[in-house]
Design a protein around this motif. Sequence first.
Motif, PDB file in Angstrom:
ATOM      1  N   LEU A  25      23.081  99.509   3.641  1.00  0.00           N
ATOM      2  CA  LEU A  25      21.759  99.876   4.126  1.00  0.00           C
ATOM      3  C   LEU A  25      20.621  99.251   3.325  1.00  0.00           C
ATOM      4  O   LEU A  25      19.455  99.430   3.667  1.00  0.00           O
ATOM      5  N   ASP A  26      20.929  98.500   2.287  1.00  0.00           N
ATOM      6  CA  ASP A  26      19.908  97.856   1.448  1.00  0.00           C
ATOM      7  C   ASP A  26      19.488  96.538   2.114  1.00  0.00           C
ATOM      8  O   ASP A  26      20.038  95.470   1.842  1.00  0.00           O
ATOM      9  N   VAL A  27      18.491  96.639   3.000  1.00  0.00           N
ATOM     10  CA  VAL A  27      18.038  95.490   3.781  1.00  0.00           C
ATOM     11  C   VAL A  27      17.474  94.403   2.869  1.00  0.00           C
ATOM     12  O   VAL A  27      17.712  93.211   3.080  1.00  0.00           O
ATOM     13  N   LYS A  28      16.745  94.790   1.845  1.00  0.00           N
ATOM     14  CA  LYS A  28      16.137  93.819   0.932  1.00  0.00           C
ATOM     15  C   LYS A  28      17.219  92.980   0.240  1.00  0.00           C
ATOM     16  O   LYS A  28      17.102  91.757   0.157  1.00  0.00           O
ATOM     17  N   ALA A  29      18.261  93.635  -0.229  1.00  0.00           N
ATOM     18  CA  ALA A  29      19.347  92.906  -0.898  1.00  0.00           C
ATOM     19  C   ALA A  29      20.082  92.006   0.097  1.00  0.00           C
ATOM     20  O   ALA A  29      20.462  90.875  -0.244  1.00  0.00           O
ATOM     21  N   GLN A  30      20.284  92.487   1.318  1.00  0.00           N
ATOM     22  CA  GLN A  30      20.945  91.663   2.324  1.00  0.00           C
ATOM     23  C   GLN A  30      20.108  90.432   2.660  1.00  0.00           C
ATOM     24  O   GLN A  30      20.637  89.328   2.802  1.00  0.00           O
ATOM     25  N   ALA A  31      18.792  90.616   2.787  1.00  0.00           N
ATOM     26  CA  ALA A  31      17.903  89.492   3.081  1.00  0.00           C
ATOM     27  C   ALA A  31      17.917  88.483   1.939  1.00  0.00           C
ATOM     28  O   ALA A  31      17.937  87.268   2.164  1.00  0.00           O
ATOM     29  N   LYS A  32      17.926  88.980   0.717  1.00  0.00           N
ATOM     30  CA  LYS A  32      17.968  88.102  -0.455  1.00  0.00           C
ATOM     31  C   LYS A  32      19.270  87.300  -0.475  1.00  0.00           C
ATOM     32  O   LYS A  32      19.266  86.092  -0.749  1.00  0.00           O
ATOM     33  N   HIS A  33      20.365  87.971  -0.157  1.00  0.00           N
ATOM     34  CA  HIS A  33      21.670  87.298  -0.109  1.00  0.00           C
ATOM     35  C   HIS A  33      21.682  86.235   0.988  1.00  0.00           C
ATOM     36  O   HIS A  33      22.159  85.113   0.776  1.00  0.00           O
ATOM     37  N   LYS A  34      21.152  86.570   2.159  1.00  0.00           N
ATOM     38  CA  LYS A  34      21.120  85.622   3.280  1.00  0.00           C
ATOM     39  C   LYS A  34      20.234  84.432   2.928  1.00  0.00           C
ATOM     40  O   LYS A  34      20.568  83.284   3.251  1.00  0.00           O
ATOM     41  N   LYS A  35      19.109  84.701   2.273  1.00  0.00           N
ATOM     42  CA  LYS A  35      18.204  83.629   1.854  1.00  0.00           C
ATOM     43  C   LYS A  35      18.929  82.659   0.924  1.00  0.00           C
ATOM     44  O   LYS A  35      18.797  81.438   1.065  1.00  0.00           O
ATOM     45  N   GLN A  36      19.692  83.184  -0.001  1.00  0.00           N
ATOM     46  CA  GLN A  36      20.431  82.333  -0.935  1.00  0.00           C
ATOM     47  C   GLN A  36      21.493  81.514  -0.204  1.00  0.00           C
ATOM     48  O   GLN A  36      21.694  80.334  -0.508  1.00  0.00           O
ATOM     49  N   GLU A  37      22.173  82.125   0.773  1.00  0.00           N
ATOM     50  CA  GLU A  37      23.176  81.393   1.559  1.00  0.00           C
ATOM     51  C   GLU A  37      22.528  80.223   2.295  1.00  0.00           C
ATOM     52  O   GLU A  37      23.059  79.111   2.293  1.00  0.00           O
ATOM     53  N   VAL A  38      21.381  80.475   2.931  1.00  0.00           N
ATOM     54  CA  VAL A  38      20.688  79.424   3.676  1.00  0.00           C
ATOM     55  C   VAL A  38      20.210  78.331   2.716  1.00  0.00           C
ATOM     56  O   VAL A  38      20.349  77.139   3.006  1.00  0.00           O
ATOM     57  N   LYS A  39      19.680  78.734   1.577  1.00  0.00           N
ATOM     58  CA  LYS A  39      19.201  77.775   0.586  1.00  0.00           C
ATOM     59  C   LYS A  39      20.349  76.881   0.115  1.00  0.00           C
ATOM     60  O   LYS A  39      20.179  75.657  -0.002  1.00  0.00           O
ATOM     61  N   ASP A  40      21.505  77.464  -0.145  1.00  0.00           N
ATOM     62  CA  ASP A  40      22.666  76.687  -0.573  1.00  0.00           C
ATOM     63  C   ASP A  40      23.110  75.712   0.518  1.00  0.00           C
ATOM     64  O   ASP A  40      23.422  74.550   0.249  1.00  0.00           O
ATOM     65  N   ARG A  41      23.136  76.207   1.774  1.00  0.00           N
ATOM     66  CA  ARG A  41      23.578  75.362   2.887  1.00  0.00           C
ATOM     67  C   ARG A  41      22.610  74.191   3.089  1.00  0.00           C
ATOM     68  O   ARG A  41      23.033  73.052   3.276  1.00  0.00           O
ATOM     69  N   VAL A  42      21.296  74.449   3.008  1.00  0.00           N
ATOM     70  CA  VAL A  42      20.302  73.386   3.164  1.00  0.00           C
ATOM     71  C   VAL A  42      20.437  72.382   2.017  1.00  0.00           C
ATOM     72  O   VAL A  42      20.339  71.170   2.229  1.00  0.00           O
ATOM     73  N   GLY A  43      20.662  72.871   0.821  1.00  0.00           N
ATOM     74  CA  GLY A  43      20.845  71.976  -0.324  1.00  0.00           C
ATOM     75  C   GLY A  43      22.031  71.047  -0.131  1.00  0.00           C
ATOM     76  O   GLY A  43      21.957  69.855  -0.441  1.00  0.00           O
ATOM     77  N   GLN A  44      23.114  71.586   0.407  1.00  0.00           N
ATOM     78  CA  GLN A  44      24.288  70.757   0.673  1.00  0.00           C
ATOM     79  C   GLN A  44      23.982  69.717   1.746  1.00  0.00           C
ATOM     80  O   GLN A  44      24.405  68.564   1.651  1.00  0.00           O
TER      81      GLN A  44
END
Length: 115
Positions: free
Chosen positions: A43-62
């Motif tokens: 239920l921690d939306v902020k933590a989930q959004a932060k995790h998703k942001k990091q996933e997208v950032k990693d994918r874009v970097g690759q």
Amino acid sequence: MASPSYPDRPEPGAQASTAEVEADIARTREELGHTVDELTRKLDVKAQAKHKKQEVKDRVGQQVHSARAQGAQTFSDLKDAATDERGQLKPAVPAVAVGLAAMVIAVVIWRRRKS
């Protein structure tokens, strides 16, 4: 993290000792604590959004790294195709460049006359 699987266990019987009842209560509290922690995490939306942001950032970097490597390879291939073994431009390259420049100039003049 997968939720822990708790096997169905029978409640302590009527003949259970105090120690058995207390052990059952302790296990139940521990299971409940794990369940609450898992629900809190889900239920921690902020933590989930932060995790998703990091996933997208990693994918874009690759993808950027891959695009740079591909661009460098393409540039190297074009350079090899345009130069001879001594690194000098092949005679056809300047002729093609002059032809392209003439085409661009012709298109610009044509557009100006048209408007």
